[in-house]
Design a protein around this motif. Structure first.
Motif, PDB file in Angstrom:
ATOM      1  N   GLN A   6       0.847  -1.187   0.000  1.00  0.00           N
ATOM      2  CA  GLN A   6       0.000   0.000   0.000  1.00  0.00           C
ATOM      3  C   GLN A   6       0.888   1.244   0.000  1.00  0.00           C
ATOM      4  N   ALA A   7       0.597   2.143  -0.944  1.00  0.00           N
ATOM      5  CA  ALA A   7       1.401   3.354  -1.064  1.00  0.00           C
ATOM      6  C   ALA A   7       1.218   4.249   0.150  1.00  0.00           C
ATOM      7  N   ARG A   8       2.340   4.845   0.593  1.00  0.00           N
ATOM      8  CA  ARG A   8       2.289   5.766   1.716  1.00  0.00           C
ATOM      9  C   ARG A   8       3.255   6.906   1.456  1.00  0.00           C
ATOM     10  N   LEU A   9       2.792   8.124   1.728  1.00  0.00           N
ATOM     11  CA  LEU A   9       3.606   9.321   1.563  1.00  0.00           C
ATOM     12  C   LEU A   9       3.562  10.118   2.860  1.00  0.00           C
ATOM     13  N   VAL A  10       4.719  10.515   3.342  1.00  0.00           N
ATOM     14  CA  VAL A  10       4.797  11.256   4.600  1.00  0.00           C
ATOM     15  C   VAL A  10       5.619  12.521   4.391  1.00  0.00           C
ATOM     16  N   GLU A  11       4.954  13.666   4.560  1.00  0.00           N
ATOM     17  CA  GLU A  11       5.626  14.949   4.413  1.00  0.00           C
ATOM     18  C   GLU A  11       6.209  15.418   5.739  1.00  0.00           C
ATOM     19  N   SER A  12       7.240  16.230   5.656  1.00  0.00           N
ATOM     20  CA  SER A  12       7.836  16.860   6.825  1.00  0.00           C
ATOM     21  C   SER A  12       8.551  18.126   6.394  1.00  0.00           C
ATOM     22  N   GLY A  13       8.923  18.949   7.373  1.00  0.00           N
ATOM     23  CA  GLY A  13       9.717  20.132   7.084  1.00  0.00           C
ATOM     24  C   GLY A  13       8.969  21.443   7.127  1.00  0.00           C
ATOM     25  N   GLY A  14       7.664  21.400   7.322  1.00  0.00           N
ATOM     26  CA  GLY A  14       6.911  22.633   7.403  1.00  0.00           C
ATOM     27  C   GLY A  14       7.196  23.382   8.695  1.00  0.00           C
ATOM     28  N   GLY A  15       6.661  24.600   8.780  1.00  0.00           N
ATOM     29  CA  GLY A  15       6.853  25.396   9.977  1.00  0.00           C
ATOM     30  C   GLY A  15       6.501  26.846   9.760  1.00  0.00           C
ATOM     31  N   LEU A  16       6.870  27.669  10.721  1.00  0.00           N
ATOM     32  CA  LEU A  16       6.629  29.109  10.672  1.00  0.00           C
ATOM     33  C   LEU A  16       7.917  29.803  10.252  1.00  0.00           C
ATOM     34  N   VAL A  17       7.829  30.654   9.255  1.00  0.00           N
ATOM     35  CA  VAL A  17       8.995  31.364   8.750  1.00  0.00           C
ATOM     36  C   VAL A  17       8.597  32.792   8.405  1.00  0.00           C
ATOM     37  N   GLN A  18       9.539  33.701   8.519  1.00  0.00           N
ATOM     38  CA  GLN A  18       9.274  35.085   8.178  1.00  0.00           C
ATOM     39  C   GLN A  18       9.293  35.287   6.666  1.00  0.00           C
ATOM     40  N   PRO A  19       8.606  36.307   6.178  1.00  0.00           N
ATOM     41  CA  PRO A  19       8.673  36.614   4.742  1.00  0.00           C
ATOM     42  C   PRO A  19      10.117  36.783   4.302  1.00  0.00           C
ATOM     43  N   GLY A  20      10.418  36.212   3.131  1.00  0.00           N
ATOM     44  CA  GLY A  20      11.786  36.220   2.631  1.00  0.00           C
ATOM     45  C   GLY A  20      12.617  35.038   3.079  1.00  0.00           C
ATOM     46  N   GLY A  21      12.094  34.276   4.002  1.00  0.00           N
ATOM     47  CA  GLY A  21      12.819  33.124   4.521  1.00  0.00           C
ATOM     48  C   GLY A  21      12.705  31.898   3.638  1.00  0.00           C
ATOM     49  N   SER A  22      13.279  30.797   4.126  1.00  0.00           N
ATOM     50  CA  SER A  22      13.317  29.554   3.355  1.00  0.00           C
ATOM     51  C   SER A  22      12.883  28.369   4.211  1.00  0.00           C
ATOM     52  N   LEU A  23      12.351  27.375   3.540  1.00  0.00           N
ATOM     53  CA  LEU A  23      12.044  26.085   4.144  1.00  0.00           C
ATOM     54  C   LEU A  23      12.321  25.007   3.109  1.00  0.00           C
ATOM     55  N   LYS A  24      12.616  23.796   3.580  1.00  0.00           N
ATOM     56  CA  LYS A  24      12.766  22.660   2.685  1.00  0.00           C
ATOM     57  C   LYS A  24      11.848  21.543   3.157  1.00  0.00           C
ATOM     58  N   LEU A  25      10.895  21.204   2.308  1.00  0.00           N
ATOM     59  CA  LEU A  25       9.964  20.123   2.601  1.00  0.00           C
ATOM     60  C   LEU A  25      10.512  18.803   2.072  1.00  0.00           C
ATOM     61  N   SER A  26      10.168  17.734   2.774  1.00  0.00           N
ATOM     62  CA  SER A  26      10.531  16.389   2.343  1.00  0.00           C
ATOM     63  C   SER A  26       9.288  15.530   2.251  1.00  0.00           C
ATOM     64  N   CYS A  27       9.330  14.555   1.376  1.00  0.00           N
ATOM     65  CA  CYS A  27       8.239  13.590   1.217  1.00  0.00           C
ATOM     66  C   CYS A  27       8.861  12.214   1.105  1.00  0.00           C
ATOM     67  N   GLU A  28       8.646  11.403   2.100  1.00  0.00           N
ATOM     68  CA  GLU A  28       9.197  10.046   2.108  1.00  0.00           C
ATOM     69  C   GLU A  28       8.130   9.063   1.635  1.00  0.00           C
ATOM     70  N   ALA A  29       8.472   8.293   0.628  1.00  0.00           N
ATOM     71  CA  ALA A  29       7.525   7.366   0.013  1.00  0.00           C
ATOM     72  C   ALA A  29       7.836   5.924   0.389  1.00  0.00           C
ATOM     73  N   SER A  30       6.785   5.114   0.463  1.00  0.00           N
ATOM     74  CA  SER A  30       6.942   3.689   0.706  1.00  0.00           C
ATOM     75  C   SER A  30       5.748   2.944   0.133  1.00  0.00           C
ATOM     76  N   GLY A  31       5.924   1.647  -0.086  1.00  0.00           N
ATOM     77  CA  GLY A  31       4.812   0.818  -0.532  1.00  0.00           C
ATOM     78  C   GLY A  31       4.571   0.792  -2.027  1.00  0.00           C
ATOM     79  N   PHE A  32       5.398   1.469  -2.797  1.00  0.00           N
ATOM     80  CA  PHE A  32       5.287   1.430  -4.252  1.00  0.00           C
ATOM     81  C   PHE A  32       6.655   1.737  -4.840  1.00  0.00           C
ATOM     82  N   HIS A  33       6.784   1.490  -6.140  1.00  0.00           N
ATOM     83  CA  HIS A  33       8.070   1.691  -6.812  1.00  0.00           C
ATOM     84  C   HIS A  33       8.243   3.178  -7.122  1.00  0.00           C
TER      85      HIS A  33
END
Length: 114
Positions: free
Chosen positions: A1-28
């Motif tokens: 069974q396919a599963r996707l899990v996001e992480s990396g969100g949060g509170l940031v000021q305008p002009g700032g940066s974030l990096k989101l991740s998505c870890e996948a499992s259960g499928f090719h």
């Protein structure tokens, strides 16, 4: 069974940066295009970016082009979204998706505020 899990969100000021991740499992993972979508309160879910199977072909929404970069690491079954020069209008729940198998993650919240 396919599963996707996001992480990396949060509170940031305008002009700032974030990096989101998505870890996948259960499928090719390497056999599928992957995408990021987002949904702000009271608005419909909208496309953010898509990446091809080997990571060379990329598409972006006009609103994020030149600020966001989508990448993937097939060896780690993980997709990323580097978000720079964030604006308050980027605030939303960000979802990872494997569109062809209609698989979605639970989302990660991004809030851009001073």
């Amino acid at each position: 069974q396919a599963r996707l899990v996001e992480s990396g969100g949060g509170l940031v000021q305008p002009g700032g940066s974030l990096k989101l991740s998505c870890e996948a499992s259960g499928f090719h993972f390497a056999a599928y295009n992957m995408a990021w979508y987002r949904q702000a309160p009271g608005k419909e879910r909208e496309f953010v970016a898509q990446i091809g199977m080997v990571g060379r072909r990329k598409n972006y929404a006009d609103s994020v082009r030149d600020r966001f970069i989508i990448t993937r690491d097939n060896a780690k079954n993980t997709m990323f979204l580097q978000m720079d020069n964030l604006k308050p209008e980027d605030s939303a729940m960000y979802y990872c998706s494997a569109p062809l198998i209609n698989s979605w993650g639970q989302g990660t919240q991004v809030t851009v505020a001073s």
